[in-house]
Design a protein around this motif. Sequence first.
Motif, PDB file in Angstrom:
ATOM      1  N   ILE A   1       3.409   0.792  -2.412  1.00  0.00           N
ATOM      2  CA  ILE A   1       1.956   0.592  -2.310  1.00  0.00           C
ATOM      3  C   ILE A   1       1.601  -0.093  -0.987  1.00  0.00           C
ATOM      4  N   HIS A   2       2.400  -1.062  -0.580  1.00  0.00           N
ATOM      5  CA  HIS A   2       2.151  -1.740   0.698  1.00  0.00           C
ATOM      6  C   HIS A   2       2.360  -0.792   1.880  1.00  0.00           C
ATOM      7  N   LEU A   3       3.361   0.089   1.774  1.00  0.00           N
ATOM      8  CA  LEU A   3       3.587   1.074   2.838  1.00  0.00           C
ATOM      9  C   LEU A   3       2.447   2.082   2.906  1.00  0.00           C
ATOM     10  N   ILE A   4       1.919   2.452   1.736  1.00  0.00           N
ATOM     11  CA  ILE A   4       0.779   3.377   1.701  1.00  0.00           C
ATOM     12  C   ILE A   4      -0.431   2.727   2.371  1.00  0.00           C
ATOM     13  N   ARG A   5      -0.689   1.461   2.026  1.00  0.00           N
ATOM     14  CA  ARG A   5      -1.825   0.769   2.640  1.00  0.00           C
ATOM     15  C   ARG A   5      -1.699   0.757   4.162  1.00  0.00           C
ATOM     16  N   GLN A   6      -0.495   0.490   4.641  1.00  0.00           N
ATOM     17  CA  GLN A   6      -0.305   0.459   6.093  1.00  0.00           C
ATOM     18  C   GLN A   6      -0.586   1.831   6.714  1.00  0.00           C
ATOM     19  N   ALA A   7      -0.136   2.927   6.031  1.00  0.00           N
ATOM     20  CA  ALA A   7      -0.390   4.284   6.544  1.00  0.00           C
ATOM     21  C   ALA A   7      -1.888   4.559   6.586  1.00  0.00           C
ATOM     22  N   LEU A   8      -2.610   4.136   5.534  1.00  0.00           N
ATOM     23  CA  LEU A   8      -4.058   4.372   5.492  1.00  0.00           C
ATOM     24  C   LEU A   8      -4.763   3.609   6.608  1.00  0.00           C
TER      25      LEU A   8
ATOM     26  N   GLY B   1     -13.355   6.163  -8.671  1.00  0.00           N
ATOM     27  CA  GLY B   1     -14.100   4.984  -8.249  1.00  0.00           C
ATOM     28  C   GLY B   1     -13.712   4.531  -6.856  1.00  0.00           C
ATOM     29  N   GLU B   2     -14.357   3.457  -6.443  1.00  0.00           N
ATOM     30  CA  GLU B   2     -14.125   2.932  -5.094  1.00  0.00           C
ATOM     31  C   GLU B   2     -12.715   2.347  -4.977  1.00  0.00           C
ATOM     32  N   PRO B   3     -12.088   2.479  -3.797  1.00  0.00           N
ATOM     33  CA  PRO B   3     -10.788   1.834  -3.591  1.00  0.00           C
ATOM     34  C   PRO B   3     -10.940   0.310  -3.613  1.00  0.00           C
ATOM     35  N   HIS B   4      -9.885  -0.361  -4.075  1.00  0.00           N
ATOM     36  CA  HIS B   4      -9.885  -1.835  -4.092  1.00  0.00           C
ATOM     37  C   HIS B   4      -8.551  -2.313  -3.523  1.00  0.00           C
ATOM     38  N   LEU B   5      -8.435  -2.214  -2.205  1.00  0.00           N
ATOM     39  CA  LEU B   5      -7.178  -2.592  -1.576  1.00  0.00           C
ATOM     40  C   LEU B   5      -6.885  -4.080  -1.744  1.00  0.00           C
ATOM     41  N   GLU B   6      -7.941  -4.845  -2.036  1.00  0.00           N
ATOM     42  CA  GLU B   6      -7.722  -6.288  -2.240  1.00  0.00           C
ATOM     43  C   GLU B   6      -6.929  -6.571  -3.518  1.00  0.00           C
TER      44      GLU B   6
END
Length: 741
Positions: free
Chosen positions: A241-248, A195-200
């Motif tokens: 997870i926060h580090l992954i978001r920053q990399a993305l 499904g769609e990502p939900h970074l929120e």
Amino acid sequence: MFVDVILPLPLDGLFTYSVPAPLSEQVKIGIRVLVPFGRSKTYVGIVAKSAVNSQLSTIKDILQVLDAEPILLPHQLHLWQWISDYYMSPIGEVYKAALPSGLKAEDGYKPRTETYIRLTPAFRNEQALHVAIDMLQRAPKQLKAFVDFLGFEADDLTRDELLNQGHTLQTVSALEKRGILETFEKEVGRLNHGGEPHLEKIKLLSPLQQDVYNQIQFSFLKKNVTLLHGVTSSGKTEIYIHLIRQALEKQQQVLYLLPEIALTVQIMDRLQHVFGNRLGIYHSKYADAERVEIWQKQLSKNPYDVILGARSAVFLPFQRLGLVIIDEEHETSYKQQDPAPRYHARSAAIMLAQMSGAKVLLGTATPSLETYHNAKTGKYGLVELFQRYKGIELPEIQVIDIKDLQHRKMMNGPFSPLLLNKVREALERGEQAILFQNRRGYAPMIECKQCGWVPHCQHCDVSLTLHRNLNQLSCHYCGYTYQVPTECPACGSKELQTRGYGTEKIEDQVRDIFPEAHIARMDLDTTRTRHAYERIISDFSAGRTNLLIGTQMISKGLDFDKVSVVGILNADTMLNYPDFRAYEHAFMMMSQVSGRAGRKGRRGLVVLQTKSPQLPLIHQVVNNDYSGFYNALIAERQQFHYPPFCRLVYVFLKHRNEGLVESAGILLGSRLRQWFGTRVLGPDKPGVAKVKSLAIRKVVLKLEPGLNLSEVRRYLLLARQQMLQEKRYVSLQIYFDVDPL
């Protein structure tokens, strides 16, 4: 035009082929080609580099080009070469380990199917089920298998999962012949369409977590590798997870390594919830077709941004890798033991990151001594997190002296009265408990009560483990199985007794003591399929089972909300092991198992049973004193010259002839001493001196820092070559284990 090709064979070096003119435009570095080898064989090779004009008159032509574009990126070839050089393994072995089987076959890959089992149409109603149960009254094994099948309440039950319950193929086949059950083949291997990502949906970090996150960012400015030393349940995954978001956000890819497939089940749900279809899963339990599809997707214009996987995921192609997370970095599962290459995925991932310009975060509650030493001496960055999420206390650990209780005849089998009381109280409160016993099977051995005879494997130098559910004795080294004897072959006595406790026996006794409990067992015997892992973990997470019995699998970072009691049944089996790392592994395992208790809500309790409560190590576990443990052990390692103050290389010799391997070991040891002097120890017999009918000798090299490792490797390979050139040793196996665990 000539090219050097890597072949999937355990042979050193590359092989030169000529490129026919019609294929010259198609041949590129990293592309697969079909080549002849020997008189009549063909193999799928990978073009590694252009070759100079060869003078060989017998040079052969490439037969076919199999790809339009390279399937291997330049940095992957560099990583393969590094693994081959560092771990002294032919690059062909690295090729075999790195690529999914479908990419090594001439005809590509075929989607793999799995055998599933279901009711036949005639028995898909309640009345027919009663008829089936009546029909099976005189066939108790078939009846039990059928009742177990019904207990799964699943439409997608694999035959293997039913066999994992202790039933035989013959019993299941009998139910098919009666027309009650039917098997069908189902294609397995589907890419994640999460499904769609939900970074929120990413949770806000607590102030303490935010501070740690900032420290990691600052550390990455100065160091390429940083250790996050955080206690169990401190919220390390949320920081990841926060580090992954920053990399993305920087358009980078992330590799998230875990030591065990079991762990990916829980982490996958958390990551999928946020990153959706940007997440790919990769490990050896997945169908080969799926692994091929993931490989191809990673080479496409729309690759997964995040790959979650066990050690083999380090070989995947990454086009823009920016971050590598190695969770539970201390785990020995990251080291490949057999077959070659005997690489450590942590070291390989750090090299991959270096080649890709990526940062590495090592996370654990119990760092390996080498990693912590690197952090303390400034080679790695160090960030520490010593408080659990939401301020929950670390579990209370009560040490029970089972030697004293056995003397007073107060033990109920392997259980102390306190442990049984605490488990009972937890179950009555609607909570859960975990019992840890690091031996699978029913009993580690059986013994004649009269003369002391113990059955041993015919092929290995070990006693046989009793698996009562399967009614067989099994060798845990070669897998060979034997019938359970009815009498002693040495004295004829029929009094054969079991010695020790495996998880299967623990489960039987727990069922008798707590008949109301919903019990699950998690060990190698019950988790042979990917579905079995998922079912056991999801059932325990959802509360469908409330008492989990397991081996070291349950110590590896699993997160269960309602576990209030953990029992370590016998700490001594981990401590009394003839290996310089025994205390390190024991501390890690006990600390990690203890960390499963009291992760949400109230403080948990760990009951640690041992015959050696006075040992400093036990007090260090009780007080969660990693610093004290590290300081004591690092001084010992320095005094006796063990890692991290030296690098170890084990040289193994194997042959069917005991005398030949003994003489070869002595000769090799003396040759190595001519070059390396007192750095050479042995040859000696290892703890298990015969496996799969091969006698074994081991020579140990202790190499101090500063030695030229490429020269060391050159001498070792030369020594092996000289040995194998002698006629009497031509069939001898000699291989190396670099940085052994």
